[in-house]
Design an enzyme around this catalytic site. Structure first.
Site, PDB file in Angstrom:
ATOM      1  CB  CYS A 119      43.299  37.431  52.499  1.00 59.14           C
ATOM      2  SG  CYS A 119      44.998  36.838  52.460  1.00 59.14           S
ATOM      3  CG  HIS A 261      43.230  41.087  54.694  1.00 59.68           C
ATOM      4  ND1 HIS A 261      43.762  40.187  55.586  1.00 59.68           N
ATOM      5  CD2 HIS A 261      43.955  40.960  53.557  1.00 59.68           C
ATOM      6  CE1 HIS A 261      44.756  39.545  55.009  1.00 59.68           C
ATOM      7  NE2 HIS A 261      44.902  39.996  53.778  1.00 59.68           N
ATOM      8  CG  ASN A 291      48.442  39.053  54.725  1.00 61.32           C
ATOM      9  OD1 ASN A 291      47.561  38.325  55.186  1.00 61.32           O
ATOM     10  ND2 ASN A 291      48.370  39.564  53.501  1.00 61.32           N
TER      11      ASN A 291
HETATM   12  O1  UT7 Z   1      46.533  39.326  51.537  1.00 63.92           O
HETATM   13  C1  UT7 Z   1      45.823  39.632  50.403  1.00 63.92           C
HETATM   14  C2  UT7 Z   1      46.583  39.902  49.199  1.00 63.92           C
HETATM   15  N1  UT7 Z   1      47.903  40.429  49.383  1.00 63.92           N
HETATM   16  C3  UT7 Z   1      48.131  41.739  49.269  1.00 63.92           C
HETATM   17  O2  UT7 Z   1      47.244  42.532  49.208  1.00 63.92           O
HETATM   18  C4  UT7 Z   1      49.560  42.175  49.142  1.00 63.92           C
HETATM   19  C5  UT7 Z   1      49.678  43.113  47.952  1.00 63.92           C
HETATM   20  N2  UT7 Z   1      51.006  43.519  47.553  1.00 63.92           N
HETATM   21  C6  UT7 Z   1      51.926  44.089  48.360  1.00 63.92           C
HETATM   22  O3  UT7 Z   1      51.742  44.214  49.553  1.00 63.92           O
HETATM   23  C7  UT7 Z   1      53.169  44.674  47.716  1.00 63.92           C
HETATM   24  O4  UT7 Z   1      53.015  44.654  46.323  1.00 63.92           O
HETATM   25  C8  UT7 Z   1      54.476  43.923  48.097  1.00 63.92           C
HETATM   26  C9  UT7 Z   1      54.808  44.192  49.553  1.00 63.92           C
HETATM   27  C10 UT7 Z   1      54.349  42.434  47.851  1.00 63.92           C
HETATM   28  C11 UT7 Z   1      55.634  44.457  47.255  1.00 63.92           C
HETATM   29  O5  UT7 Z   1      55.771  45.840  47.470  1.00 63.92           O
HETATM   30  P1  UT7 Z   1      55.845  46.830  46.247  1.00 63.92           P
HETATM   31  O6  UT7 Z   1      56.063  48.173  46.798  1.00 63.92           O
HETATM   32  O7  UT7 Z   1      54.612  46.622  45.406  1.00 63.92           O
HETATM   33  O8  UT7 Z   1      57.142  46.353  45.507  1.00 63.92           O
HETATM   34  P2  UT7 Z   1      57.295  45.845  44.019  1.00 63.92           P
HETATM   35  O9  UT7 Z   1      56.723  44.471  43.859  1.00 63.92           O
HETATM   36  O10 UT7 Z   1      56.831  46.916  43.084  1.00 63.92           O
HETATM   37  O11 UT7 Z   1      58.857  45.733  43.933  1.00 63.92           O
HETATM   38  C12 UT7 Z   1      59.695  46.900  44.041  1.00 63.92           C
HETATM   39  C13 UT7 Z   1      61.136  46.428  44.182  1.00 63.92           C
HETATM   40  C14 UT7 Z   1      61.502  45.339  43.180  1.00 63.92           C
HETATM   41  O12 UT7 Z   1      62.837  45.564  42.784  1.00 63.92           O
HETATM   42  P3  UT7 Z   1      63.147  46.311  41.386  1.00 63.92           P
HETATM   43  O13 UT7 Z   1      62.530  45.456  40.324  1.00 63.92           O
HETATM   44  O14 UT7 Z   1      62.510  47.668  41.491  1.00 63.92           O
HETATM   45  O15 UT7 Z   1      64.640  46.341  41.335  1.00 63.92           O
HETATM   46  C15 UT7 Z   1      61.440  44.079  43.983  1.00 63.92           C
HETATM   47  O16 UT7 Z   1      62.273  43.067  43.477  1.00 63.92           O
HETATM   48  O17 UT7 Z   1      61.320  45.854  45.479  1.00 63.92           O
HETATM   49  C16 UT7 Z   1      61.915  44.568  45.325  1.00 63.92           C
HETATM   50  N3  UT7 Z   1      61.514  43.751  46.451  1.00 63.92           N
HETATM   51  C17 UT7 Z   1      62.173  43.732  47.616  1.00 63.92           C
HETATM   52  N4  UT7 Z   1      63.290  44.384  47.997  1.00 63.92           N
HETATM   53  C18 UT7 Z   1      63.718  44.158  49.254  1.00 63.92           C
HETATM   54  C19 UT7 Z   1      60.435  42.919  46.560  1.00 63.92           C
HETATM   55  N5  UT7 Z   1      60.401  42.364  47.784  1.00 63.92           N
HETATM   56  C20 UT7 Z   1      61.483  42.846  48.443  1.00 63.92           C
HETATM   57  C21 UT7 Z   1      61.983  42.657  49.757  1.00 63.92           C
HETATM   58  N6  UT7 Z   1      63.101  43.330  50.117  1.00 63.92           N
HETATM   59  N7  UT7 Z   1      61.374  41.842  50.654  1.00 63.92           N
END
Ligand code: UT7
Length: 340
Positions: A119, A261, A291
């Site tokens: 990215c 980005h 993204n």
């Molecule tokens: O492009 C360059 C690099 N990329 C980035 O910079 C992206 C960086 N990361 C992110 O944007 C975020 O971390 C994500 C969007 C990938 C995830 O969001 P988050 O708020 O950090 O969620 P999390 O990984 O802490 O997960 C929270 C909960 C989890 O469930 P539990 O364990 O709390 O029960 C996940 O399993 O959300 C769950 N989860 C989802 N739930 C519904 C993860 N993805 C989804 C989804 N729908 N699509």
């Protein structure tokens, strides 16, 4: 033909911009129908409402070609001396995709190569293009960022499938003076390979060869540790942005537009908050395109110029973060473009 080195024209100056996304739109509702997710989760956690996805038979070079063609037209179809393509999703592992794109644009014979910095690829490409100009290798460079992330994301992985999408953006750069509109300021870059595991496609390279057909399940797909990536993205983009602004002799208060980005709307807000850049000065298209990897910044610039949220004279701060880990930032004053 090698160009004659001219001491006074060593800066890279933007003279054209173009962007393209494939026509097929995928909504959050479409994803919710096949994944354990919801429109509400995707909107509130990422800021994304829709994204564009390539159709069967389409590849990264098709996206790159269209964005490149538009950038060249925007610059008044100048004579190009090199083509640089930033991508994580080349049409095939070998050879590079840039020569193919260059040939389709009628640029046979010019140097053309790919850059792999995920990215942050567009900013790595910007530094490379500026270097080609400063060294006298080319007087005009076409720099394209293009990615078809949906071809490497696991369609069953809800944590990546809802974020990553397909698109392309491009700029044309010419040799010029550091103090003219469009001149790219010092490009600040960095990397930390100790955390390469945070964002990776484990198989398909020399460590887990695709030929063996025995890679670990899921290793052929793009994988990301979201939470730590999020933390690092905010930290690296904020820090490197400060460095780029300082390197060009501006202050953060001078920034009219932040073109970061488009990784996640919450990341964008956190970076802007740290830099004290008001909401009205932040460019964003993540809600419509998601993204798009290396395409993210040039696509944002193209769409913002088109809808006039970015206009001549705006002092712009660009910053990106991605796999590698790799990151970067740069500044430029948006120029008046011939075709705008
Ligand atoms: O492009 C360059 C690099 N990329 C980035 O910079 C992206 C960086 N990361 C992110 O944007 C975020 O971390 C994500 C969007 C990938 C995830 O969001 P988050 O708020 O950090 O969620 P999390 O990984 O802490 O997960 C929270 C909960 C989890 O469930 P539990 O364990 O709390 O029960 C996940 O399993 O959300 C769950 N989860 C989802 N739930 C519904 C993860 N993805 C989804 C989804 N729908 N699509």
């Amino acid at each position: 033909m090698p160009v004659r080195y001219q001491e006074k024209d060593r800066a890279a100056v933007v003279t054209g911009v173009g962007g393209w996304v494939p026509p097929h739109v995928v909504t959050n509702e479409d994803l919710s129908a096949r994944l354990d997710t919801s429109d509400e989760w995707i909107r509130t956690r990422t800021g994304i409402r829709t994204r564009h996805v390539i159709s069967p038979g389409m590849a990264t070079s098709d996206l790159a070609f269209e964005a490149g063609r538009r950038a060249l037209a925007s610059a008044g179809d100048p004579e190009i001396g090199a083509v640089v393509l930033a991508t994580t999703t080349p049409d095939r592992p070998c050879p590079a995709t840039a020569p193919d794109v260059a040939a389709r644009l009628g640029l046979v014979g010019v140097p053309a190569f790919d850059i792999s910095a995920v990215c942050a690829g567009f900013l790595y490409g910007l530094a490379t293009a500026a270097g080609l100009i400063a060294s006298g290798t080319a007087r005009q460079v076409l720099l394209i960022g293009a990615d078809a992330f949906t071809t490497i994301v696991d369609p069953k992985d809800r944590s990546t499938a809802v974020i990553f999408a397909d698109g392309a953006g491009a700029v044309v750069l010419r040799a010029g003076q550091a103090d003219e509109p469009g001149a790219v300021g010092p490009v600040v870059l960095g990397s930390d390979g100790r955390s390469a595991h945070l964002i990776q496609v484990p198989a398909g390279g020399s460590r887990q060869r695709s030929r063996s057909r025995s890679c670990d399940p899921g290793d052929e797909f793009f994988q990301m540790e979201g939470r730590e990536t999020f933390r690092q993205a905010v930290e690296r983009m904020s820090t490197t942005s400060r460095q780029a602004v300082e390197a060009v002799g501006w202050t953060l208060g001078d920034i009219d537009r932040l073109a970061a980005h488009q990784a996640n709307a919450r990341i964008l807000k956190a970076v802007a908050d740290r830099l004290a850049i008001p909401a009205g000065n932040q460019l964003s298209n993540i809600s419509r395109v998601g993204n798009t990897g290396a395409a993210s910044i040039p696509l944002l610039l193209a769409q913002s110029a088109e809808n006039s949220s970015l206009t001549a004279g705006h002092r712009v701060l660009l910053t990106a973060f991605g796999g590698g880990l790799s990151w970067g930032a740069a500044t430029l004053t948006w120029p008046r473009l011939p075709a705008s």
